[in-house]
Design a protein around this motif. Structure first.
Motif, PDB file in Angstrom:
ATOM      1  N   GLY A 181      -2.992  25.349  -8.922  1.00 13.34           N
ATOM      2  CA  GLY A 181      -2.904  23.751  -9.209  1.00 13.34           C
ATOM      3  C   GLY A 181      -2.863  22.823  -7.790  1.00 13.34           C
ATOM      4  O   GLY A 181      -3.640  21.853  -7.814  1.00 13.34           O
ATOM      5  N   LEU A 182      -2.460  23.537  -6.859  1.00 16.49           N
ATOM      6  CA  LEU A 182      -2.428  22.878  -5.736  1.00 16.49           C
ATOM      7  C   LEU A 182      -4.105  22.967  -5.174  1.00 16.49           C
ATOM      8  O   LEU A 182      -4.483  21.752  -4.581  1.00 16.49           O
ATOM      9  N   LYS A 207       0.917  -1.152   0.080  1.00 14.73           N
ATOM     10  CA  LYS A 207       0.188   0.016   0.131  1.00 14.73           C
ATOM     11  C   LYS A 207       0.904   1.182  -0.158  1.00 14.73           C
ATOM     12  O   LYS A 207       1.789   1.390   0.764  1.00 14.73           O
ATOM     13  N   ILE A 208       0.556   2.273  -0.882  1.00 17.50           N
ATOM     14  CA  ILE A 208       1.368   3.533  -1.035  1.00 17.50           C
ATOM     15  C   ILE A 208       0.419   4.553  -0.711  1.00 17.50           C
ATOM     16  O   ILE A 208      -0.833   4.691  -1.199  1.00 17.50           O
ATOM     17  N   GLU A 209       0.685   5.320   0.562  1.00 14.24           N
ATOM     18  CA  GLU A 209       0.156   6.434   0.983  1.00 14.24           C
ATOM     19  C   GLU A 209       0.575   7.615   0.635  1.00 14.24           C
ATOM     20  O   GLU A 209       1.622   8.030   0.979  1.00 14.24           O
ATOM     21  N   ILE A 210      -0.050   8.691  -0.309  1.00 13.50           N
ATOM     22  CA  ILE A 210       0.492   9.837  -0.530  1.00 13.50           C
ATOM     23  C   ILE A 210      -0.050  10.766   0.535  1.00 13.50           C
ATOM     24  O   ILE A 210      -1.318  11.086   0.921  1.00 13.50           O
ATOM     25  N   VAL A 211       0.847  11.260   1.274  1.00 16.63           N
ATOM     26  CA  VAL A 211       0.665  12.132   2.448  1.00 16.63           C
ATOM     27  C   VAL A 211       0.725  13.457   2.136  1.00 16.63           C
ATOM     28  O   VAL A 211       0.011  14.088   3.030  1.00 16.63           O
ATOM     29  N   ALA A 251      -8.784  19.643  -3.805  1.00 17.96           N
ATOM     30  CA  ALA A 251     -10.147  19.604  -3.841  1.00 17.96           C
ATOM     31  C   ALA A 251     -10.702  18.201  -4.226  1.00 17.96           C
ATOM     32  O   ALA A 251     -11.667  17.731  -3.756  1.00 17.96           O
ATOM     33  N   SER A 252      -9.830  17.575  -4.860  1.00 14.34           N
ATOM     34  CA  SER A 252      -9.995  16.065  -5.066  1.00 14.34           C
ATOM     35  C   SER A 252      -9.485  15.148  -4.200  1.00 14.34           C
ATOM     36  O   SER A 252      -9.595  13.766  -4.544  1.00 14.34           O
ATOM     37  N   HIS A 253      -8.466  15.371  -3.530  1.00 15.04           N
ATOM     38  CA  HIS A 253      -7.492  14.815  -2.616  1.00 15.04           C
ATOM     39  C   HIS A 253      -7.511  15.198  -1.140  1.00 15.04           C
ATOM     40  O   HIS A 253      -6.484  15.791  -0.759  1.00 15.04           O
TER      41      HIS A 253
END
Length: 323
Positions: A43-44, A30-34, A49-51
């Motif tokens: 862009g951030l 499992k990879i968790e984008i923190v 808004a979606s993450h």
């Protein structure tokens, strides 16, 4: 390590592609984008808004200060690789960096030395040697399908540079852009892996007067055994894009046309397509990086590979040899 905590620096085309890859590829771990970092606040905001569970930053040092990270993926423009990578290595964080490794040979060497001293996994996102067409090409070369290699032609032709999907501020700059750095590096690295070390014999580069990146390159290189490699590159012309390598042997020819179309033929015969099994693909590279972090067998290309490729890139762009 059952969960890999990962952060990304740079949310351009490659950064967003990596996020998509992580979210849509079945991984053994499992990879968790923190957290993610980018200078573009708009862009951030769109990403956030979606993450909603991922923290966003405009300062990569603050990101590293506030999170315990196992792996840092770096996809900022080349001249920013050095400070971000060096900061991560100082903190003993595993690093997965986009190519080219650095913005100069000197930076690349310092990054390599620091990575080895840090004792962490350091990988470059070199994907061509993992492609099924390249794996098949290497197999054919090793089996002597076309006999002894006489000559290799590398063709880089771009009617428009940057290409329509590459519109950004740095890709046209002479400092860190151009097709030699952006595209040529993939092929240089692949040739080094399939055929061995390269030496640049001579190079001529034509630059426009406005200070932008190269318009043409003509270069003679050779393998350690003296086999010739001819590079012909051009941009801004009427016609079709061609990014290809042609290998001439004593018995026949192998061509890798437009990245993945593999063809071959015996002397005096036309080239015909070679069947390539997609199931042979070793992609994505990220899987290998994760496996190496966990101490499992993996095929990665590290900062030494990046440094060796950088040596050739800078020799090709050497304006002291150019006209």
């Amino acid at each position: 390590m059952t969960v890999i905590k990962m952060a990304l620096i740079g949310l351009g085309k490659m950064g967003l592609h990596m996020v998509h890859l992580i979210e849509n590829t079945k991984m053994d771990t499992k990879i968790e984008i923190v957290a993610v970092c980018d200078a573009n606040e708009e862009g951030l905001a769109s990403f956030a808004a979606s993450h909603r569970g991922v923290r966003t930053y405009t300062d990569y040092k603050q990101l590293m200060n506030e999170h315990q990270i196992d792996l840092l993926y770096i996809a900022v423009p080349p001249k920013f690789h050095y400070p971000v990578v060096m900061e991560a290595l100082e903190r003993k964080i595993h690093v997965f960096c986009e190519k080219p490794l650095a913005n100069s040979v000197e930076e690349a060497k310092k990054m390599l030395d620091a990575a080895e001293q840090a004792g962490v996994v350091h990988a470059i996102h070199f994907s061509m040697p993992h492609e099924p067409s390249v794996l098949k090409l290497q197999e054919m070369i090793e089996q002597g399908t076309v006999g002894a290699i006489r000559k290799i032609d590398l063709i880089l032709q771009f009617p428009q540079w940057p290409r329509s999907w590459q519109q950004n501020a740095w890709i046209t700059s002479r400092e860190q852009g151009g097709f030699i750095l952006e595209v040529g590096i993939h092929w240089i690295h692949m040739i080094q892996k399939v055929f061995g070390a390269i030496r640049v014999v001579s190079t001529q580069v034509q630059y426009p007067e406005n200070g932008d990146c190269e318009l043409e390159v003509q270069a003679a290189m050779e393998l350690e055994d003296g086999t010739r490699i001819q590079l012909n590159g051009i941009s801004q012309f009427a016609g079709e894009e061609r990014v290809s390598m042609v290998v001439y042997g004593t018995k026949g020819t192998i061509a890798l046309e437009n990245w993945e179309e593999l063809k071959t033929g015996l002397v005096g015969q036309p080239l015909t397509p070679v069947e390539v099994l997609e199931s042979a693909s070793e992609l994505p590279v990220l899987k290998h990086v994760i496996a190496r972090i966990q101490g499992n067998p993996a095929k990665i290309y590290d900062f030494n590979d990046g440094y060796q490729a950088q040596l050739i890139l800078e020799a090709l762009r050497n304006t002291e040899q150019s006209r």
